[in-house]
Design a protein around this motif. Structure first.
Motif, mmCIF file in Angstrom:
data_model
loop_
_atom_site.group_PDB
_atom_site.id
_atom_site.type_symbol
_atom_site.label_atom_id
_atom_site.label_comp_id
_atom_site.label_asym_id
_atom_site.label_seq_id
_atom_site.Cartn_x
_atom_site.Cartn_y
_atom_site.Cartn_z
ATOM 1 N N ALA A 70 9.382 -29.943 -45.593
ATOM 2 C CA ALA A 70 8.733 -30.445 -44.386
ATOM 3 C C ALA A 70 7.997 -29.332 -43.664
ATOM 4 O O ALA A 70 8.384 -28.167 -43.721
ATOM 5 C CB ALA A 70 9.765 -31.058 -43.450
ATOM 6 N N HIS A 73 5.848 -29.803 -36.943
ATOM 7 C CA HIS A 73 4.678 -29.656 -36.074
ATOM 8 C C HIS A 73 5.094 -29.282 -34.654
ATOM 9 O O HIS A 73 4.428 -28.474 -34.017
ATOM 10 C CB HIS A 73 3.850 -30.933 -36.076
ATOM 11 C CG HIS A 73 3.387 -31.318 -37.437
ATOM 12 N ND1 HIS A 73 2.462 -30.591 -38.154
ATOM 13 C CD2 HIS A 73 3.755 -32.332 -38.245
ATOM 14 C CE1 HIS A 73 2.260 -31.155 -39.334
ATOM 15 N NE2 HIS A 73 3.034 -32.215 -39.413
ATOM 16 N N TYR A 85 8.862 -33.690 -34.674
ATOM 17 C CA TYR A 85 7.796 -34.378 -35.399
ATOM 18 C C TYR A 85 7.431 -33.494 -36.580
ATOM 19 O O TYR A 85 7.151 -32.304 -36.420
ATOM 20 C CB TYR A 85 6.583 -34.602 -34.496
ATOM 21 C CG TYR A 85 5.381 -35.134 -35.245
ATOM 22 C CD1 TYR A 85 5.431 -36.371 -35.875
ATOM 23 C CD2 TYR A 85 4.209 -34.395 -35.334
ATOM 24 C CE1 TYR A 85 4.336 -36.862 -36.571
ATOM 25 C CE2 TYR A 85 3.111 -34.881 -36.024
ATOM 26 C CZ TYR A 85 3.190 -36.107 -36.640
ATOM 27 O OH TYR A 85 2.111 -36.583 -37.336
ATOM 28 N N LYS A 86 7.484 -34.076 -37.784
ATOM 29 C CA LYS A 86 7.225 -33.290 -38.988
ATOM 30 C C LYS A 86 6.549 -34.144 -40.041
ATOM 31 O O LYS A 86 6.573 -35.369 -39.981
ATOM 32 C CB LYS A 86 8.531 -32.697 -39.528
ATOM 33 C CG LYS A 86 9.585 -33.731 -39.846
ATOM 34 C CD LYS A 86 10.953 -33.097 -40.041
ATOM 35 C CE LYS A 86 12.028 -34.143 -40.004
ATOM 36 N NZ LYS A 86 13.349 -33.616 -39.803
ATOM 37 N N THR A 87 5.980 -33.458 -41.021
ATOM 38 C CA THR A 87 5.394 -34.116 -42.180
ATOM 39 C C THR A 87 6.140 -33.621 -43.409
ATOM 40 O O THR A 87 6.265 -32.413 -43.632
ATOM 41 C CB THR A 87 3.895 -33.788 -42.332
ATOM 42 O OG1 THR A 87 3.215 -34.203 -41.150
ATOM 43 C CG2 THR A 87 3.301 -34.512 -43.537
ATOM 44 N N TYR A 88 6.665 -34.574 -44.175
ATOM 45 C CA TYR A 88 7.327 -34.254 -45.435
ATOM 46 C C TYR A 88 6.298 -34.236 -46.553
ATOM 47 O O TYR A 88 5.338 -35.012 -46.543
ATOM 48 C CB TYR A 88 8.392 -35.296 -45.776
ATOM 49 C CG TYR A 88 9.638 -35.208 -44.932
ATOM 50 C CD1 TYR A 88 10.459 -34.089 -44.988
ATOM 51 C CD2 TYR A 88 10.011 -36.251 -44.103
ATOM 52 C CE1 TYR A 88 11.604 -34.008 -44.237
ATOM 53 C CE2 TYR A 88 11.166 -36.181 -43.337
ATOM 54 C CZ TYR A 88 11.954 -35.053 -43.410
ATOM 55 O OH TYR A 88 13.089 -34.972 -42.661
ATOM 56 N N HIS A 89 6.524 -33.362 -47.533
ATOM 57 C CA HIS A 89 5.650 -33.220 -48.697
ATOM 58 C C HIS A 89 6.511 -33.184 -49.950
ATOM 59 O O HIS A 89 7.658 -32.742 -49.901
ATOM 60 C CB HIS A 89 4.855 -31.908 -48.616
ATOM 61 C CG HIS A 89 4.000 -31.776 -47.408
ATOM 62 N ND1 HIS A 89 2.684 -32.149 -47.402
ATOM 63 C CD2 HIS A 89 4.282 -31.341 -46.155
ATOM 64 C CE1 HIS A 89 2.177 -31.933 -46.196
ATOM 65 N NE2 HIS A 89 3.129 -31.443 -45.425
ATOM 66 N N GLN A 107 2.882 -37.244 -48.993
ATOM 67 C CA GLN A 107 3.223 -36.714 -47.681
ATOM 68 C C GLN A 107 3.406 -37.898 -46.745
ATOM 69 O O GLN A 107 2.741 -38.930 -46.898
ATOM 70 C CB GLN A 107 2.167 -35.758 -47.147
ATOM 71 C CG GLN A 107 0.839 -36.412 -46.817
ATOM 72 C CD GLN A 107 -0.136 -35.394 -46.248
ATOM 73 O OE1 GLN A 107 -0.136 -34.230 -46.646
ATOM 74 N NE2 GLN A 107 -0.944 -35.829 -45.312
ATOM 75 N N GLU A 109 4.868 -38.818 -42.447
ATOM 76 C CA GLU A 109 5.304 -38.302 -41.163
ATOM 77 C C GLU A 109 6.633 -38.924 -40.752
ATOM 78 O O GLU A 109 6.941 -40.050 -41.110
ATOM 79 C CB GLU A 109 4.261 -38.612 -40.075
ATOM 80 C CG GLU A 109 2.904 -37.993 -40.316
ATOM 81 C CD GLU A 109 2.066 -38.770 -41.324
ATOM 82 O OE1 GLU A 109 2.345 -39.956 -41.569
ATOM 83 O OE2 GLU A 109 1.132 -38.164 -41.877
ATOM 84 N N THR A 110 7.388 -38.153 -39.965
ATOM 85 C CA THR A 110 8.680 -38.584 -39.449
ATOM 86 C C THR A 110 8.866 -38.032 -38.038
ATOM 87 O O THR A 110 8.441 -36.914 -37.745
ATOM 88 C CB THR A 110 9.825 -38.044 -40.333
ATOM 89 O OG1 THR A 110 9.661 -38.522 -41.658
ATOM 90 C CG2 THR A 110 11.178 -38.481 -39.824
ATOM 91 N N VAL A 111 9.488 -38.846 -37.200
ATOM 92 C CA VAL A 111 9.954 -38.378 -35.899
ATOM 93 C C VAL A 111 11.456 -38.606 -35.874
ATOM 94 O O VAL A 111 11.923 -39.725 -36.116
ATOM 95 C CB VAL A 111 9.281 -39.127 -34.730
ATOM 96 C CG1 VAL A 111 9.861 -38.664 -33.400
ATOM 97 C CG2 VAL A 111 7.773 -38.939 -34.753
ATOM 98 N N ASN A 129 7.383 -42.891 -41.703
ATOM 99 C CA ASN A 129 6.269 -43.720 -42.146
ATOM 100 C C ASN A 129 6.446 -44.044 -43.635
ATOM 101 O O ASN A 129 5.715 -43.544 -44.489
ATOM 102 C CB ASN A 129 4.946 -43.005 -41.873
ATOM 103 C CG ASN A 129 3.761 -43.916 -42.084
ATOM 104 O OD1 ASN A 129 3.901 -45.017 -42.618
ATOM 105 N ND2 ASN A 129 2.587 -43.460 -41.672
#
Length: 144
Positions: A70, A73, A85-89, A107, A109-111, A129
Protein backbone atom coordinates in the motif's frame (compact mmCIF):
# COMPACT_ATOMS: atom_id res chain seq x y z
CA UNK A 1 0.92 11.11 27.73
CA UNK A 2 -0.53 14.02 25.71
CA UNK A 3 -3.22 13.40 23.08
CA UNK A 4 -0.76 14.36 20.32
CA UNK A 5 1.72 11.75 21.57
CA UNK A 6 -1.02 9.09 21.78
CA UNK A 7 -2.14 9.93 18.23
CA UNK A 8 1.39 9.80 16.80
CA UNK A 9 2.10 6.48 18.53
CA UNK A 10 -1.18 5.06 17.20
CA UNK A 11 -0.37 6.27 13.66
CA UNK A 12 2.98 4.49 13.87
CA UNK A 13 1.26 1.20 14.83
CA UNK A 14 -1.10 1.50 11.84
CA UNK A 15 1.80 2.33 9.49
CA UNK A 16 3.69 -0.77 10.72
CA UNK A 17 0.63 -2.91 10.06
CA UNK A 18 0.21 -1.46 6.57
CA UNK A 19 3.86 -1.64 5.59
CA UNK A 20 5.26 -4.65 7.46
CA UNK A 21 2.27 -6.96 7.88
CA UNK A 22 0.11 -6.26 4.83
CA UNK A 23 3.01 -5.26 2.58
CA UNK A 24 5.68 -7.57 3.99
CA UNK A 25 3.73 -10.59 5.20
CA UNK A 26 5.19 -10.38 8.73
CA UNK A 27 2.49 -12.40 10.53
CA UNK A 28 4.49 -12.64 13.77
CA UNK A 29 4.27 -8.85 13.90
CA UNK A 30 0.53 -9.12 13.14
CA UNK A 31 0.10 -11.13 16.32
CA UNK A 32 2.03 -8.49 18.28
CA UNK A 33 0.12 -5.52 16.79
CA UNK A 34 -3.44 -6.87 17.09
CA UNK A 35 -5.25 -7.26 20.39
CA UNK A 36 -6.62 -10.72 21.14
CA UNK A 37 -10.08 -9.13 21.54
CA UNK A 38 -9.82 -7.24 18.22
CA UNK A 39 -13.15 -6.65 16.48
CA UNK A 40 -13.70 -5.80 12.82
CA UNK A 41 -16.91 -3.83 12.48
CA UNK A 42 -16.84 -4.21 8.68
CA UNK A 43 -15.46 -7.70 7.93
CA UNK A 44 -15.09 -8.77 4.32
CA UNK A 45 -17.56 -11.36 2.98
CA UNK A 46 -16.90 -14.82 4.38
CA UNK A 47 -14.60 -13.55 7.16
CA UNK A 48 -15.22 -13.58 10.90
CA UNK A 49 -15.12 -10.18 12.65
CA UNK A 50 -12.22 -11.12 14.92
CA UNK A 51 -8.42 -11.29 14.93
CA UNK A 52 -8.39 -14.65 13.13
CA UNK A 53 -10.72 -13.36 10.40
CA UNK A 54 -8.58 -10.29 9.73
CA UNK A 55 -5.43 -12.43 9.55
CA UNK A 56 -7.15 -14.79 7.12
CA UNK A 57 -8.02 -11.81 4.89
CA UNK A 58 -4.41 -10.56 4.97
CA UNK A 59 -3.12 -14.02 4.07
CA UNK A 60 -5.69 -14.38 1.27
CA UNK A 61 -4.66 -11.04 -0.22
CA UNK A 62 -0.94 -11.90 -0.10
CA UNK A 63 -1.58 -15.33 -1.65
CA UNK A 64 -3.54 -13.75 -4.49
CA UNK A 65 -1.23 -10.73 -4.86
CA UNK A 66 2.28 -11.78 -3.67
CA UNK A 67 3.63 -8.24 -4.20
CA UNK A 68 0.69 -6.70 -2.31
CA UNK A 69 1.56 -3.34 -0.77
CA UNK A 70 0.00 0.00 0.00
CA UNK A 71 0.85 3.64 -0.46
CA UNK A 72 -0.45 5.68 2.47
CA UNK A 73 -1.68 9.05 1.20
CA UNK A 74 -2.67 10.50 4.57
CA UNK A 75 -3.60 9.69 8.14
CA UNK A 76 -5.80 11.66 10.53
CA UNK A 77 -6.14 11.10 14.27
CA UNK A 78 -8.88 11.61 16.81
CA UNK A 79 -6.99 10.54 19.90
CA UNK A 80 -6.33 6.80 19.49
CA UNK A 81 -8.67 6.42 16.48
CA UNK A 82 -6.65 6.66 13.26
CA UNK A 83 -8.15 7.09 9.81
CA UNK A 84 -5.90 6.15 6.90
CA UNK A 85 -6.49 6.70 3.18
CA UNK A 86 -4.32 4.45 1.03
CA UNK A 87 -4.05 2.76 -2.33
CA UNK A 88 -3.25 -0.94 -2.49
CA UNK A 89 -1.19 -2.33 -5.38
CA UNK A 90 -0.37 -5.84 -6.53
CA UNK A 91 -0.15 -8.39 -9.31
CA UNK A 92 -2.88 -11.04 -9.49
CA UNK A 93 -0.91 -14.31 -9.33
CA UNK A 94 -3.19 -16.45 -7.14
CA UNK A 95 -6.89 -17.22 -6.83
CA UNK A 96 -8.97 -14.40 -5.36
CA UNK A 97 -12.69 -14.68 -4.57
CA UNK A 98 -12.86 -17.61 -7.01
CA UNK A 99 -11.07 -15.71 -9.80
CA UNK A 100 -8.13 -17.61 -11.30
CA UNK A 101 -4.86 -15.68 -11.62
CA UNK A 102 -4.90 -13.16 -14.45
CA UNK A 103 -1.41 -11.68 -14.11
CA UNK A 104 -3.02 -8.23 -14.10
CA UNK A 105 -1.53 -5.39 -12.11
CA UNK A 106 -4.22 -3.89 -9.88
CA UNK A 107 -4.74 -0.98 -7.55
CA UNK A 108 -7.67 0.03 -5.37
CA UNK A 109 -8.34 2.62 -2.72
CA UNK A 110 -9.26 2.01 0.91
CA UNK A 111 -10.21 4.14 3.88
CA UNK A 112 -9.69 2.48 7.26
CA UNK A 113 -10.34 3.67 10.79
CA UNK A 114 -8.51 1.70 13.47
CA UNK A 115 -8.42 2.18 17.22
CA UNK A 116 -5.12 1.56 19.02
CA UNK A 117 -5.05 0.92 22.77
CA UNK A 118 -1.80 0.25 24.63
CA UNK A 119 0.05 -0.22 21.33
CA UNK A 120 -2.41 -2.79 19.93
CA UNK A 121 -5.09 -2.50 17.27
CA UNK A 122 -8.43 -3.18 18.97
CA UNK A 123 -11.06 -2.13 16.40
CA UNK A 124 -11.43 -1.60 12.65
CA UNK A 125 -13.95 0.02 10.32
CA UNK A 126 -13.18 0.20 6.62
CA UNK A 127 -14.39 0.80 3.11
CA UNK A 128 -12.51 -0.62 0.12
CA UNK A 129 -13.22 0.02 -3.54
CA UNK A 130 -13.72 -3.67 -4.31
CA UNK A 131 -15.90 -2.79 -7.31
CA UNK A 132 -12.85 -1.28 -8.97
CA UNK A 133 -10.72 -4.30 -8.02
CA UNK A 134 -13.21 -6.80 -9.44
CA UNK A 135 -13.52 -4.72 -12.60
CA UNK A 136 -9.72 -4.73 -13.02
CA UNK A 137 -9.73 -8.52 -12.65
CA UNK A 138 -12.38 -8.83 -15.37
CA UNK A 139 -14.91 -10.21 -12.91
CA UNK A 140 -17.73 -7.89 -13.96
CA UNK A 141 -19.82 -8.77 -17.03
CA UNK A 142 -18.75 -6.62 -19.95
CA UNK A 143 -15.20 -5.94 -18.71
CA UNK A 144 -12.30 -7.04 -20.89
Amino acid sequence: MATTDISEAAKAVIRRNTEEVQGGGDYALYDALFSDDFIDHTPQPGRTPDKAGALELYQTLRAAFPDFHAVIHWQAADGNLITTYKTYHGTHKGEFFGISPTGRVIQFETVDAMRVVDGKITEHWGVANLFSLMEQLGARPGTP
